[in-house]
Design a protein around this motif. Structure first.
Motif, short mmCIF file in Angstrom:
data_model
loop_
_atom_site.label_atom_id
_atom_site.label_comp_id
_atom_site.label_asym_id
_atom_site.label_seq_id
_atom_site.Cartn_x
_atom_site.Cartn_y
_atom_site.Cartn_z
N LYS A 41 0.84 -1.21 0.00
CA LYS A 41 0.00 0.00 0.00
C LYS A 41 0.87 1.26 0.00
O LYS A 41 0.59 2.22 -0.71
CB LYS A 41 -0.93 0.02 1.21
CG LYS A 41 -2.00 -1.02 1.19
CD LYS A 41 -3.26 -0.46 0.64
CE LYS A 41 -4.29 -1.60 0.72
NZ LYS A 41 -5.58 -1.28 0.39
N ALA A 91 -6.24 7.67 -2.76
CA ALA A 91 -6.96 7.10 -1.62
C ALA A 91 -8.24 6.42 -2.08
O ALA A 91 -8.57 5.30 -1.65
CB ALA A 91 -7.26 8.20 -0.60
N ASN A 101 -9.08 2.48 -2.01
CA ASN A 101 -10.15 2.28 -1.04
C ASN A 101 -9.64 2.44 0.40
O ASN A 101 -9.89 1.59 1.26
CB ASN A 101 -10.81 0.90 -1.24
CG ASN A 101 -12.20 0.84 -0.66
OD1 ASN A 101 -12.84 1.86 -0.47
ND2 ASN A 101 -12.66 -0.37 -0.35
N ILE A 102 -8.89 3.55 0.62
CA ILE A 102 -8.41 3.89 1.95
C ILE A 102 -8.73 5.36 2.20
O ILE A 102 -9.03 6.11 1.27
CB ILE A 102 -6.88 3.65 2.10
CG1 ILE A 102 -6.07 4.43 1.04
CG2 ILE A 102 -6.54 2.17 2.04
CD1 ILE A 102 -4.56 4.32 1.18
N SER A 103 -8.64 5.79 3.46
CA SER A 103 -8.93 7.20 3.76
C SER A 103 -7.76 8.07 3.30
O SER A 103 -6.64 7.59 3.13
CB SER A 103 -9.16 7.38 5.27
OG SER A 103 -7.93 7.28 5.96
N GLN A 104 -8.05 9.34 3.14
CA GLN A 104 -7.00 10.27 2.70
C GLN A 104 -5.91 10.37 3.76
O GLN A 104 -4.73 10.47 3.43
CB GLN A 104 -7.59 11.65 2.40
CG GLN A 104 -6.52 12.60 1.90
CD GLN A 104 -7.04 13.64 0.92
OE1 GLN A 104 -8.15 13.55 0.44
NE2 GLN A 104 -6.22 14.60 0.63
N THR A 124 -4.91 8.00 5.78
CA THR A 124 -4.10 6.79 5.66
C THR A 124 -3.15 6.92 4.47
O THR A 124 -1.98 6.56 4.56
CB THR A 124 -5.00 5.54 5.50
OG1 THR A 124 -5.91 5.49 6.60
CG2 THR A 124 -4.18 4.27 5.46
N ALA A 125 -3.66 7.45 3.36
CA ALA A 125 -2.83 7.66 2.18
C ALA A 125 -1.70 8.63 2.50
O ALA A 125 -0.54 8.41 2.09
CB ALA A 125 -3.67 8.18 1.02
N HIS A 138 0.91 6.76 4.50
CA HIS A 138 1.73 5.89 3.63
C HIS A 138 2.74 6.71 2.83
O HIS A 138 3.90 6.31 2.69
CB HIS A 138 0.83 5.10 2.67
CG HIS A 138 0.10 3.96 3.29
ND1 HIS A 138 0.72 2.99 4.05
CD2 HIS A 138 -1.22 3.62 3.26
CE1 HIS A 138 -0.18 2.11 4.45
NE2 HIS A 138 -1.38 2.48 3.99
#
Length: 185
Positions: free
Chosen positions: A133, A152, A156-159, A161-162, A165
């Motif tokens: 990811k 994101a 399919n992840i939150s901003q 979380t992006a 990463h």
């Protein structure tokens, strides 16, 4: 018609040596067109021919006291001819220098392109070692120029979380890139 216009070239030359401005003006009026035609015939350039003729008359006035002119007509023609030769020589050197600068610039651009490609390969290689990811967020955002919100949504992840990463990926790549740069240079 003034008396100065009736004078012969030899008389005008003598007066010129003493700084007589009307004599200079008469020489200018008498020879400007002829010298211009001569310069233009050799150069095929209107502006350059005008500039050369003006320079010839400027030089004539500056050196008037030290000149030893046998024939004004021949002297002026020779001054113009030599000025044209100097102009051509200078122009040729300038063009050679421009060509050299162009070649150096092209080589520098090629070297920069090679450096950029090498750096991109290194960054891609380093990003491939990241967790999946983290790697995808970095590659989509930084290498493929996608916005972080699009990345994101795509993964399919939150901003937030992006962003996390991406921050981790940048920290790891910067740390490893420093080691690679030291190794290369």
């Amino acid at each position: 018609m003034s008396n100065i216009q009736l004078l012969e070239d030899d008389d005008l030359t003598r007066l010129l040596r003493t700084g007589d401005e009307p004599a200079f003006t008469e020489i200018y009026n008498r020879y400007w067109d002829k010298l211009y035609i001569q310069a233009h015939r050799l150069l095929k350039d209107t502006e350059a021919a005008e500039e050369i003729v003006q320079d010839v008359f400027l030089m004539l006035w500056k050196k008037r006291e030290e000149l030893n002119i046998q024939s004004l007509k021949c002297y002026m023609a020779a001054m113009t001819r030599y000025s044209v030769y100097r102009y051509i020589s200078k122009d040729k050197k300038t063009k050679q220098q421009e060509n050299i600068i162009g070649m150096i610039t092209a080589e520098a651009i090629d070297e920069t392109d090679i450096d950029n490609k090498l750096l991109l390969e290194i960054i891609t290689e380093l990003s491939n070692k990241l967790p999946e990811k983290c790697r995808l967020v970095f590659q989509y955002n930084k290498l493929q120029d996608q916005s972080l919100s699009d990345v994101a949504e795509q993964l399919n992840i939150s901003q937030k979380t992006a962003e996390g990463h991406l921050t981790k990926a940048l920290r790891v790549i910067r740390a490893n890139l420093g080691n690679v740069a030291n190794f290369l240079f």
